[in-house]
Write an enzyme that holds these catalytic residues in place. Structure first.
Site, PDB file in Angstrom:
ATOM      1  N   CYS A 191      -5.907   1.879   5.880  1.00 48.94           N
ATOM      2  CA  CYS A 191      -6.626   0.651   6.184  1.00 48.94           C
ATOM      3  C   CYS A 191      -6.167   0.131   7.550  1.00 48.94           C
ATOM      4  CB  CYS A 191      -6.373  -0.394   5.100  1.00 48.94           C
ATOM      5  SG  CYS A 191      -4.712  -1.094   5.125  1.00 48.94           S
ATOM      6  N   HIS A 211       0.844  -1.191   0.000  1.00 46.30           N
ATOM      7  CA  HIS A 211       0.000   0.000   0.000  1.00 46.30           C
ATOM      8  C   HIS A 211       0.882   1.244   0.000  1.00 46.30           C
ATOM      9  CE1 HIS A 211      -3.736  -2.133   1.915  1.00 46.30           C
ATOM     10  NE2 HIS A 211      -3.230  -2.807   0.890  1.00 46.30           N
ATOM     11  N   CYS A 265      -2.425  -0.844   7.573  1.00 47.31           N
ATOM     12  CA  CYS A 265      -1.516   0.304   7.563  1.00 47.31           C
ATOM     13  C   CYS A 265      -1.593   1.087   8.863  1.00 47.31           C
ATOM     14  CB  CYS A 265      -1.801   1.202   6.366  1.00 47.31           C
ATOM     15  SG  CYS A 265      -1.334   0.436   4.790  1.00 47.31           S
ATOM     16  N   GLU A 306       1.198   3.714   2.009  1.00 49.07           N
ATOM     17  CA  GLU A 306       1.881   3.998   3.277  1.00 49.07           C
ATOM     18  C   GLU A 306       3.100   3.099   3.470  1.00 49.07           C
ATOM     19  OE1 GLU A 306      -2.632   4.535   4.108  1.00 49.07           O
ATOM     20  OE2 GLU A 306      -1.350   3.288   2.833  1.00 49.07           O
TER      21      GLU A 306
END
Length: 150
Positions: free
Chosen positions: A92, A56, A95, A58
């Site tokens: 999410c 992702h 993360c 991040e």
């Protein structure tokens, strides 16, 4: 704490990264990490490209931040607790958990994530009482940035 102009500047940078992700067929999420007023790491989703569901925006930025710390000779344990993360969509649950374990103190995000959000939409990983899982962090939801189309 960042002022409105700084917030918009960094969110626009994150939006540019989200656009790059969308152009590559990824979910359009982008983020930047700011240390002492300077973008030192950035990322956008690379799940489809990498065939790895954990890549992702991040996580890409965190990897870059750790590399940057080694390159410039800074202790990551001193940088992480003062860096700020700007991301186009609420992190999410995965993360948010990683950001908490890494002691990221502040996350600014652009829109809620009603399916997977870990900063209040589904779970509140950032503020739940989880003493053995790192420090709580502050979130600033959502950051509205006017986007000029033409």
């Amino acid at each position: 704490m960042a002022d409105q102009g700084e917030i918009e500047k960094y969110m626009y940078s994150a939006l540019d990264l989200a656009r790059a992700a969308l152009a590559k067929g990824e979910v359009p999420v982008g983020c930047v990490m700011v240390y002492q007023g300077q973008i030192v790491a950035q990322g956008h989703n690379r799940v489809n490209e990498s065939k790895n569901a954990t890549v992702h925006a991040e996580m890409v930025a965190v990897g870059q931040l750790l590399e940057w710390c080694m390159k410039v000779g800074l202790d990551k344990n001193e940088v992480l607790p003062i860096v700020q993360l700007y991301v186009t969509c609420e992190p999410c649950i995965m993360c948010a958990g990683a950001l908490r374990l890494l002691s990221i103190p502040v996350v600014w995000y652009g829109c809620p994530n009603p399916r997977f959000g870990g900063c209040g939409s589904v779970l509140s990983v950032h503020s739940d009482r989880l003493e053995s899982y790192g420090q709580q962090f502050k979130v600033h939801p959502p950051v509205c940035v006017m986007i000029r189309v033409c």
